[in-house]
Design a protein around this motif. Structure first.
Motif, PDB file in Angstrom:
ATOM      1  N   PRO A  50       0.829  -1.204   0.000  1.00  0.00           N
ATOM      2  CA  PRO A  50       0.000   0.000   0.000  1.00  0.00           C
ATOM      3  C   PRO A  50       0.865   1.258   0.000  1.00  0.00           C
ATOM      4  O   PRO A  50       1.806   1.360   0.780  1.00  0.00           O
ATOM      5  N   ILE A  51       0.559   2.180  -0.892  1.00  0.00           N
ATOM      6  CA  ILE A  51       1.325   3.433  -0.954  1.00  0.00           C
ATOM      7  C   ILE A  51       0.412   4.630  -0.677  1.00  0.00           C
ATOM      8  O   ILE A  51       0.787   5.767  -0.913  1.00  0.00           O
ATOM      9  N   GLY A  52      -0.829   4.368  -0.162  1.00  0.00           N
ATOM     10  CA  GLY A  52      -1.784   5.428   0.118  1.00  0.00           C
ATOM     11  C   GLY A  52      -3.188   4.924  -0.191  1.00  0.00           C
ATOM     12  O   GLY A  52      -3.381   3.720  -0.415  1.00  0.00           O
ATOM     13  N   LYS A  70      -4.148   9.839  -1.616  1.00  0.00           N
ATOM     14  CA  LYS A  70      -3.385  10.546  -0.593  1.00  0.00           C
ATOM     15  C   LYS A  70      -2.547   9.554   0.202  1.00  0.00           C
ATOM     16  O   LYS A  70      -2.764   8.343   0.155  1.00  0.00           O
ATOM     17  N   SER A  71      -1.611  10.095   0.939  1.00  0.00           N
ATOM     18  CA  SER A  71      -0.766   9.270   1.809  1.00  0.00           C
ATOM     19  C   SER A  71      -1.579   8.772   3.002  1.00  0.00           C
ATOM     20  O   SER A  71      -2.417   9.497   3.537  1.00  0.00           O
ATOM     21  N   ASP A  72      -1.333   7.534   3.443  1.00  0.00           N
ATOM     22  CA  ASP A  72      -1.912   7.039   4.701  1.00  0.00           C
ATOM     23  C   ASP A  72      -0.997   7.414   5.850  1.00  0.00           C
ATOM     24  O   ASP A  72      -1.282   7.155   7.010  1.00  0.00           O
ATOM     25  N   TYR A  73       0.086   7.911   5.517  1.00  0.00           N
ATOM     26  CA  TYR A  73       1.134   8.347   6.399  1.00  0.00           C
ATOM     27  C   TYR A  73       0.970   9.851   6.491  1.00  0.00           C
ATOM     28  O   TYR A  73       0.004  10.404   5.990  1.00  0.00           O
ATOM     29  N   LEU A  74       1.913  10.530   7.032  1.00  0.00           N
ATOM     30  CA  LEU A  74       1.912  11.970   6.836  1.00  0.00           C
ATOM     31  C   LEU A  74       2.698  12.235   5.565  1.00  0.00           C
ATOM     32  O   LEU A  74       3.621  11.506   5.232  1.00  0.00           O
ATOM     33  N   THR A  75       2.350  13.296   4.888  1.00  0.00           N
ATOM     34  CA  THR A  75       3.086  13.589   3.662  1.00  0.00           C
ATOM     35  C   THR A  75       4.519  13.988   3.995  1.00  0.00           C
ATOM     36  O   THR A  75       5.418  13.816   3.210  1.00  0.00           O
ATOM     37  N   THR A  76       4.709  14.516   5.177  1.00  0.00           N
ATOM     38  CA  THR A  76       6.070  14.757   5.655  1.00  0.00           C
ATOM     39  C   THR A  76       6.110  14.312   7.099  1.00  0.00           C
ATOM     40  O   THR A  76       5.084  14.235   7.758  1.00  0.00           O
ATOM     41  N   TYR A  77       7.300  14.005   7.599  1.00  0.00           N
ATOM     42  CA  TYR A  77       7.396  13.635   8.995  1.00  0.00           C
ATOM     43  C   TYR A  77       7.869  14.859   9.781  1.00  0.00           C
ATOM     44  O   TYR A  77       8.616  15.675   9.266  1.00  0.00           O
ATOM     45  N   THR A  87       3.824   8.792  13.013  1.00  0.00           N
ATOM     46  CA  THR A  87       3.766   7.650  12.086  1.00  0.00           C
ATOM     47  C   THR A  87       2.363   7.475  11.511  1.00  0.00           C
ATOM     48  O   THR A  87       2.053   6.447  10.964  1.00  0.00           O
TER      49      THR A  87
END
Lengths: 89, 406
Positions: A50-52, A70-77, A87
């Protein structure tokens, strides 16, 4: 989308996106194309991972990029006050 | 994964060292122990640079445990048959411990002390005399068959572009899968480029505890790079078709293939057996000595210190580097770069983009070439004389008990 289309690259059998090997209409080289219809909220799978997620329904053959996933992560950390990076969820 | 039989026609005849290690090259390393000895060491090497005599060294005058361990591992690497240390005489590097470690490994070792030997000219002559004798004696190095399951292969990417993650990196991943299936040890690294895919990686760990260690290593990298102000997802990435941070990280991560992850190691740790290993290159503790790896060769040197016989290097924009000690196979991701710089490249993974080859075919080609290089075929960078080497200051804690499950 047919995996046998020579203009498209399937990185992993589990993927729901294909990669443009050549520039197609509105889709530059290296960009993602929906391999099948993808529903809003569904994970986008590339390299079998998964990439988003899709932010709207995506029809097969459409470009998959910033406007529909969209990102499932933050787009930036970032750091918070505790010197931990986020995370996501 | 399908089971893959070893190719019976790829016979690798290794160089058998007195400590039982088997190398794929029969190199002598000349190691300067401070920058002040660099020129003398380089001059000693120069006439023999095409005869497998490699220059390595550590520039700093202050002692550093990491650098000491790296030098010890590099000087007793399977590809190394003899070691000449070049010391100014007053530097802090512990030259006697290094010489002793090399001696205990059964390799010939000699130290030129520039101050004691009477300066530049006499030291160069003394060093070259030793090289001449040692080159002659290395001709008698015993040979022994080296099986694929005894090989250690590292991978790194440098000069990446939008094509790296869709051609060269996944093709290297395919080659890694086949190496691991045949019980070789395969090492991937750069935890700073794995931010966003740590959970996917942890899910591949051989044990739950190892999974926690993998997560912790990426968490450490994220903090380290954030302190250094290193940005991760740049606006330009989206122009190349990358949409999210996890997608960008996956592009680098896919070099690791799809095998189970057998362990986490740190620079200088040699994988205990075949399998896939993550090399944690980010220092432990507070941020002290600047960027973890100042360039690609610093990463390559660490992969080699972990025993890598050969290193697979993925490049899109076009790197030209090789390395001292171990051959570097350059896998070019971008077909245009390949056409422009084909003399420097070993594999044209850009063919995948042009529909001229599949990922599996290029993965197979990389695997076969790795075995041919192990059997003696020179890589492009070896043939061009590349012998880059970089070693800087770092500090590490030893790996924890969960990092190498049995």
């Amino acid at each position: 989308m047919e995996n046998s289309d020579p203009r498209l690259l399937l990185l992993s059998p589990a993927d729901n996106v294909l990669i443009a090997r050549v520039a197609l209409e509105g889709i530059p080289v290296g960009f993602k194309i929906a391999r099948r219809a993808i529903s809003a909220g569904e994970k986008i799978i590339k390299w079998g991972a998964p990439i988003g997620s899709a932010t709207c329904d995506i029809v097969a053959g459409a470009r998959v990029h910033l406007d529909n996933m969209k990102s499932d992560y933050l787009t930036t950390y970032t750091f918070d006050g505790e010197h931990r990076y986020e995370t996501g969820h | 994964m399908e089971s893959i039989a070893m190719k019976p026609d790829t016979e690798i005849l290794g160089y058998l060292r007195p400590d039982g290690k088997k190398g794929i090259r029969n190199h002598i390393v000349v190691a300067y122990l401070v920058e002040c000895a660099h020129h003398v060491a380089r001059e000693i090497v120069y006439p023999f640079r095409e005869q497998g005599v490699n220059l390595i060294g550590f520039s700093g005058c202050y002692p550093n445990a990491y650098a000491g361990r790296m030098m010890k591992q590099l000087c007793t690497h399977p590809n190394v048959g003899g070691v000449l240390l070049v010391s100014l005489g007053c530097e802090s590097f512990d030259r006697s411990s290094l010489a002793q470690a090399v001696r205990e490994s059964g390799r010939p070792v000699y130290t030129v002390g520039i101050q004691n030997s009477g300066g530049t000219k006499k030291s160069i002559e003394e060093g070259r005399d030793w090289i001449r004798q040692t080159l002659a004696s290395l001709e008698n190095t015993p040979r022994a068959p080296l099986r694929v399951d005894e090989l250690i292969v590292g991978t790194v990417c440098g000069g990446s572009d939008a094509t790296s993650g869709i051609t060269a990196n996944p093709a290297i991943g395919r080659a890694f899968d086949k190496l691991v299936a045949n019980h070789a040890a395969a090492i991937f690294e750069e935890t700073g480029e794995l931010i966003g895919c740590e959970q996917i990686m942890a899910n591949r760990a051989a044990t739950k505890e190892l999974g926690h260690e993998l997560l912790a290593s990426v968490d450490k990298a994220a903090k380290y790079y954030t302190t250094l102000g290193h940005g991760s997802f740049a606006v330009g990435n989206a122009d190349g078709g990358l949409t999210t941070l996890e997608e960008k990280s996956m592009g680098a991560y896919c070099k690791s293939g799809s095998s189970k992850i057998s362990g986490l190691i740190k620079p200088g740790d040699v994988p205990p057996r075949g399998g896939l290993y993550l090399l944690d290159v980010v220092p432990d503790g507070e941020v002290r000595f600047g960027f973890p790896n100042i360039n690609d060769n610093a990463e390559i040197a660490e992969l080699i210190a972990c025993g890598s016989h050969v290193v697979l290097f993925s490049t899109g924009r076009g790197s030209v580097v090789g390395s001292a000690i171990s051959p570097v196979i350059k896998v070019c991701a971008n077909p245009e770069t390949y056409r422009r710089m084909s003399d420097d490249m070993d594999v044209n993974a850009g063919r995948i983009l042009e529909g001229a080859a599949s990922l599996d075919e290029v993965g197979e080609e990389i695997y076969d070439l790795t075995l041919r290089v192990a059997a003696g075929t020179p890589t492009a960078s070896e043939a061009l004389g590349h012998q880059e080497f970089v070693l800087t200051y770092k500090s590490f804690e030893p790996i924890g008990p969960s990092c190498l499950p049995s």
